[in-house]
Write a protein that holds these residues in place. Structure first.
Motif, short mmCIF file in Angstrom:
data_model
loop_
_atom_site.label_atom_id
_atom_site.label_comp_id
_atom_site.label_asym_id
_atom_site.label_seq_id
_atom_site.Cartn_x
_atom_site.Cartn_y
_atom_site.Cartn_z
N ALA A 25 0.84 -1.20 0.00
CA ALA A 25 0.00 0.00 0.00
C ALA A 25 0.87 1.25 0.00
CB ALA A 25 -0.93 -0.01 1.21
N ARG A 26 1.97 1.21 0.73
CA ARG A 26 2.89 2.37 0.76
C ARG A 26 3.51 2.57 -0.61
NH1 ARG A 26 3.97 6.53 4.41
NH2 ARG A 26 3.87 5.05 6.10
N LYS A 27 3.91 1.49 -1.28
CA LYS A 27 4.47 1.60 -2.63
C LYS A 27 3.45 2.21 -3.59
CE LYS A 27 7.83 -2.18 -2.43
NZ LYS A 27 8.16 -3.52 -2.94
N ALA A 28 2.19 1.78 -3.48
CA ALA A 28 1.14 2.33 -4.33
C ALA A 28 0.94 3.82 -4.04
CB ALA A 28 -0.16 1.57 -4.13
N TRP A 29 1.03 4.21 -2.77
CA TRP A 29 0.90 5.62 -2.41
C TRP A 29 2.04 6.42 -3.03
CZ3 TRP A 29 3.73 8.94 0.95
CH2 TRP A 29 3.08 10.13 1.26
N PHE A 30 3.27 5.92 -2.90
CA PHE A 30 4.42 6.60 -3.52
C PHE A 30 4.23 6.72 -5.03
CE2 PHE A 30 7.43 5.06 0.04
CZ PHE A 30 7.29 6.25 0.75
N ALA A 31 3.70 5.67 -5.66
CA ALA A 31 3.53 5.67 -7.12
C ALA A 31 2.45 6.66 -7.57
CB ALA A 31 3.18 4.27 -7.60
N SER A 32 1.66 7.17 -6.64
CA SER A 32 0.60 8.12 -7.02
C SER A 32 1.13 9.54 -7.19
CB SER A 32 -0.53 8.10 -5.98
OG SER A 32 -0.11 8.71 -4.77
N PHE A 33 2.45 9.71 -7.03
CA PHE A 33 3.07 11.03 -7.16
C PHE A 33 4.10 11.04 -8.27
CE2 PHE A 33 2.14 10.68 -2.52
CZ PHE A 33 1.11 11.60 -2.48
N ASP A 34 4.16 12.17 -8.98
CA ASP A 34 5.21 12.41 -9.98
C ASP A 34 6.29 13.26 -9.34
OD1 ASP A 34 4.22 11.07 -12.22
OD2 ASP A 34 2.93 12.75 -12.77
N GLY A 35 7.51 13.07 -9.80
CA GLY A 35 8.60 13.91 -9.31
C GLY A 35 8.98 13.57 -7.88
N PRO A 36 9.82 14.42 -7.31
CA PRO A 36 10.34 14.14 -5.98
C PRO A 36 9.29 14.33 -4.88
CG PRO A 36 11.11 16.28 -6.72
CD PRO A 36 10.38 15.65 -7.88
N ILE A 37 9.51 13.64 -3.78
CA ILE A 37 8.73 13.83 -2.57
C ILE A 37 9.63 14.55 -1.58
CG2 ILE A 37 7.62 12.70 -0.60
CD1 ILE A 37 6.85 10.41 -2.49
N GLU A 38 9.19 15.70 -1.13
CA GLU A 38 9.92 16.44 -0.11
C GLU A 38 9.24 16.17 1.23
OE1 GLU A 38 10.10 20.60 -1.09
OE2 GLU A 38 10.48 20.15 -3.20
N ARG B 75 6.35 18.60 7.11
CA ARG B 75 5.95 19.15 5.81
C ARG B 75 6.09 18.08 4.74
NH1 ARG B 75 8.32 21.33 1.25
NH2 ARG B 75 10.38 20.96 2.12
N LEU B 76 5.05 17.95 3.93
CA LEU B 76 5.05 17.05 2.78
C LEU B 76 4.78 17.91 1.55
CD1 LEU B 76 4.92 14.19 1.48
CD2 LEU B 76 2.46 14.25 1.97
N SER B 77 5.60 17.74 0.52
CA SER B 77 5.39 18.46 -0.73
C SER B 77 5.73 17.53 -1.88
CB SER B 77 6.26 19.73 -0.78
OG SER B 77 6.00 20.44 -1.97
N THR B 78 4.80 17.43 -2.82
CA THR B 78 5.00 16.59 -3.99
C THR B 78 3.90 16.91 -5.01
OG1 THR B 78 5.40 14.32 -4.74
CG2 THR B 78 3.65 14.64 -3.10
#
Length: 143
Positions: free
Chosen positions: A54-67, A89-92
């Protein structure tokens, strides 16, 4: 609390932030006890255990870097249990969205020492909401 325990927990929190930016679901799961209870920003209301897929799927839902940033970290240790609280802070950029978002949220983390090693037993992340009738999340707040 010993300075050593404080240092170890701060290192664990820093490693968690690094794993978020590196999209490393396995590293995040390895930091947790098997019976982890997490109240995160994403549904459902409660997560039981760290679900790597589920965490991998969550990461895959974003383009570019995760801050991911942890600020104002405070740690309290008492024997074999500890907790921390911070502003994070989360930015993506979500896939299919033209611009990235930035979100500050509150985080409280519970730790348990098992076999001499600190591990995460509980996570509670939250965002405040406007009580002006809109009941919308206050995503524009900054520390």
């Amino acid at each position: 609390m010993t300075e050593h325990d404080d240092k170890l927990i701060r290192e664990l929190v820093a490693a968690r932030a690094e794993a978020m930016t590196e999209r490393d679901a396995e590293a995040l799961a390895a930091q947790c006890v098997p019976g982890l209870l997490a109240y995160t920003l994403a549904p459902p209301l409660a997560h039981h255990g760290e679900d790597v897929e589920a965490r991998k799927a969550w990461f895959a839902s974003f383009d570019g870097p995760i801050e991911y940033e942890v600020r104002d970290l405070e740690v309290v240790v008492g024997g074999d249990v500890a907790y921390s609280h911070s502003l994070n802070r989360l930015s993506t950029t979500p896939k299919g969205v033209p611009q990235k978002f930035e979100l500050w949220f509150r985080s409280t983390t519970g730790f348990r020492r098992e076999n001499g090693e600190w591990r995460i037993a509980h996570v509670h992340d939250s965002t405040p909401f406007y009580m002006d009738g809109t009941m919308s999340a206050a995503l524009d707040l900054q520390p």
